[in-house]
Design a protein around this motif. Sequence first.
Motif, mmCIF file in Angstrom:
data_model
loop_
_atom_site.group_PDB
_atom_site.id
_atom_site.type_symbol
_atom_site.label_atom_id
_atom_site.label_comp_id
_atom_site.label_asym_id
_atom_site.label_seq_id
_atom_site.Cartn_x
_atom_site.Cartn_y
_atom_site.Cartn_z
ATOM 1 N N SER A 51 48.284 34.272 28.447
ATOM 2 C CA SER A 51 48.355 34.332 29.907
ATOM 3 C C SER A 51 48.533 35.758 30.401
ATOM 4 O O SER A 51 47.864 36.181 31.356
ATOM 5 C CB SER A 51 49.511 33.451 30.397
ATOM 6 O OG SER A 51 49.654 33.570 31.805
ATOM 7 N N THR A 85 46.748 32.037 34.714
ATOM 8 C CA THR A 85 46.551 33.484 34.699
ATOM 9 C C THR A 85 47.516 34.132 35.682
ATOM 10 O O THR A 85 47.461 33.836 36.887
ATOM 11 C CB THR A 85 45.107 33.852 35.083
ATOM 12 O OG1 THR A 85 44.219 33.199 34.174
ATOM 13 C CG2 THR A 85 44.882 35.351 35.004
ATOM 14 N N LYS A 117 41.913 40.406 33.919
ATOM 15 C CA LYS A 117 41.203 39.829 35.060
ATOM 16 C C LYS A 117 40.535 40.939 35.878
ATOM 17 O O LYS A 117 41.171 41.904 36.271
ATOM 18 C CB LYS A 117 42.174 39.046 35.933
ATOM 19 C CG LYS A 117 41.484 38.245 37.021
ATOM 20 C CD LYS A 117 42.504 37.413 37.792
ATOM 21 C CE LYS A 117 41.805 36.564 38.841
ATOM 22 N NZ LYS A 117 42.790 35.738 39.606
#
Length: 679
Positions: free
Chosen positions: A400, A428, A407
Motif C-alpha cells: 500500500s 492506496t 501513484k
Amino acid sequence: MKKTTMTMDHDHQMMAHDDMDMGNGQMMHMGNLKRKFWVSLVLTLPIILMSPMMGMRLPFQLIFQPWSDYLVAILGTIVFVYGGQPFFSGAKAELANRKPAMMTLITMGIGVAFVYSIYAVVANDWLAVTPRVTDFFWELVTLIDIMLLGHWIEMNTVMNAGSAVDKLAKLLPSTAHKIVDGQTQDVAIESLMTADHVQVRAGEKIPADGVIVSGATSVNEAMVTGEARLVEKQVDAKVVGGSVNGEGTFDMRVTGTGESGYLAQVMKLVSDAQAAKSAQENLADRVAGLLFYAALTVAIVAFIVWLLVGNLALALSIAVTVLVIACPHALGLAVPLVIARSTALAARHGLLIRNRDAMEQVKKLNYALMDKTGTLTAGDFKVADYQSLNAQYQADQVLSLMAGLEKGASHPLAVGILKAAKAQQVPTVQATDVHQITGVGLSGSIDGQVYQVVSAAYLDRQHLSYDQATFNRLASAGNSVSFLVQDQQVLGYVAQGDQLKPAAKHLIASLKAQHITPVMLTGDNEQSAQVVAKQLGITEVHASLLPEDKVKLVTQYQAQGQRVMMIGDGVNDAPSLAQADIGIAIGSGTDVAIDSADVVLVKSNPDDVVDFLALARQTTRKMTQNLWWGAGYNVITIPLAAGILAPWGFLLNPMVGAVVMSLSTIIVAINAMTLRLKD
C-alpha cells in the motif's frame, strides 16, 4: 489562436517542396525554375536552327544571313542571364564562403562558354579573323536547359520522396466534436487546446493526442505506430491523434496539440532529417570543389600547350570545352536523391531519423550498448512476491505504501506495483512531495513520514542491511526487486518479473552476424540482468548502473577507438543516447527524449533496429555508387576534352560531354529510386 505545429510544419514542408536549394542556402522557387526551363527551351530552338552544328551551316541559318549570328548572340545572352541566374546565385554564395563547389563549377562552365561565344561573334563579324572561330552558343543554351531540367526533375523526385510527410499531415481530420456544456459542436482541430474534451465516434480519426475519460473502444494505430492490429482502449488509456477509432464511441481529454502532438513531432523529425546536411553530402561538395580546381588547372595547362602547338582559337576552344564538361550536375544530385528516398522509406517503416549522419556511422560500428527494461524486455512487470521485512508492518501495508508513492509515476515498475495493489484490493494511501531520485528510485511523504522506494544497489551503497538470501533467490529468477525504506530502515520489498520481447533474440543474433558486439546496460540488479543476458546470448553485462554510469561506459568505449550505438528508452538513457555515435530511442515516440536521440523507433520493436542498420548500409552504398557515377565521368571526359587523344585524331566535342553528363544524371536518379527496405 496560433496555428498548431502540425499545420505549421505541413505548411513548411509544402514550402520546402516548392523551393530548391541551389547551393549554400540559395533557394529557387519551383514554379520559377519550371518557368525558367520552358522559357530557355523556347529560346533554344531558334538558336539551334540558326547555329552552325558541328561546323555545318543549316538552311535556316542562311535565311537570316547576315543577322543570324547577332540573333543567336542576343537570344543566347537572354538564356545565359535568365536561365543561368540560379547557378550564379549559388556560385556567389559558395565563393562568399570560400568553398567553391557545384554551383561554382556550373557557373564557370557556362560563363566561359558565353564569354568565348561573344568573342567568336566579334572576331568573326567585326574583326574578320581567319580561320573562322566557332562559337559555343548552341552548346551553352542546351547545357543550361539540361541543368534546369535536371534540377526540376530533382525537385519532383524529392517531392515524391517526401510524400510520406504529406501523408502524415493528412492523417488528422479537419474537424473535431468538441464537448461544451455537455453538448458537442464541430470545430476546426486548429482551435483545440490542451484540456479540451472531445467526442470520437465509431470509425472516425482521432483528432489529437489525448486520454480517454469515458467509454471504451479499440483503436487501429497502424498508420501512426506501424502496429497492424487493434489496440483495446479503456478509461485513462492514451490515444494518439491520427489513429482510427473502432466501433466504440468515447470522450477524451486533449493532452497534445501543436508542438506537443505526436504527429507534429513525427513531421518535424522527418522535415529536419531532409533539411539536414550529412557528412557525405559535404564530401560531394568537396569533390565538386576539387573538380573546380582540377578543371581550372587542366584548362589553363591545355590552353598553354595548344597555344604553343596550335593557335589561339584552338587553344581557347579546348580550354572552354574542358570547363564546360566539368559541370558536376550528376554529382549535385548523387546524395540528395538517395537521402530523400531513404528518409521517406524510413518514415513509412516507423524509423524516424533525426540525424542523417547516424546512417553513415553504421558501417563503422563496433558495439551496441542497450538498456534492458523496455528495450529487450517488454517492460510489463508483474508482481511475483511482496513481503514485509519489519515486524511493525504487514505485507499489504508495504504494498500500500509503495503504491501510494508510485501513484502517478509512469515507469514500468510503478505500473506493476499499482496493478498488484488494485488486484489485491489493497487501499492506496495518499503521498505528497513525491520526487524522483536519479538512478535510485523515488521519495515522498505519507502521514508526515518520509519513505523511499529504492534498489538493492542503493541499500548496498548506504550500507543498509536487508535479507540478501531472499533477494538473491528472487533476483536469480529474473525478478527486479524494489525496497521500501523509512528512516534508514528497510521495511519490505516487492519483486516483479518481466518478459523478453519476442524480437529481442533476433536483434542480438543480427548484431553478432554483423560483427557488432551487444552489451547490456541496466540499473537493475546483477542477478536479474544475467538471467536476461543468458537467455539472449549477451556476454557483456553492466548492472546496477546510474545514468551517469552509462554515459561513462559509452565514453570509455569511444576512448578505446570504438564506434558505439546506444539503444534505450529515451528517458533515463538520454545522456548516453546523446553521447553515443548513434543514439536510438526505442519507444512509442510520445514519451521518449527525442532531442537526445539520432533515431526514434516508433513501434518499440527491437527488429526495427535491424531494419535501421539494413537501411543505413543500403543508403550509404547507394550514395557511394552515385558519387562514383556523378564524378567518374569527369575523370574520363576532362582529359579527353583537353586533347590527350589528339595525336590519334580525337578531340571531344562539348555537346558529347553534355550528353554524357545528362546520362550520368539519369543513372544516379534511377539508382536512387531503386533503394528499397524489405518488409
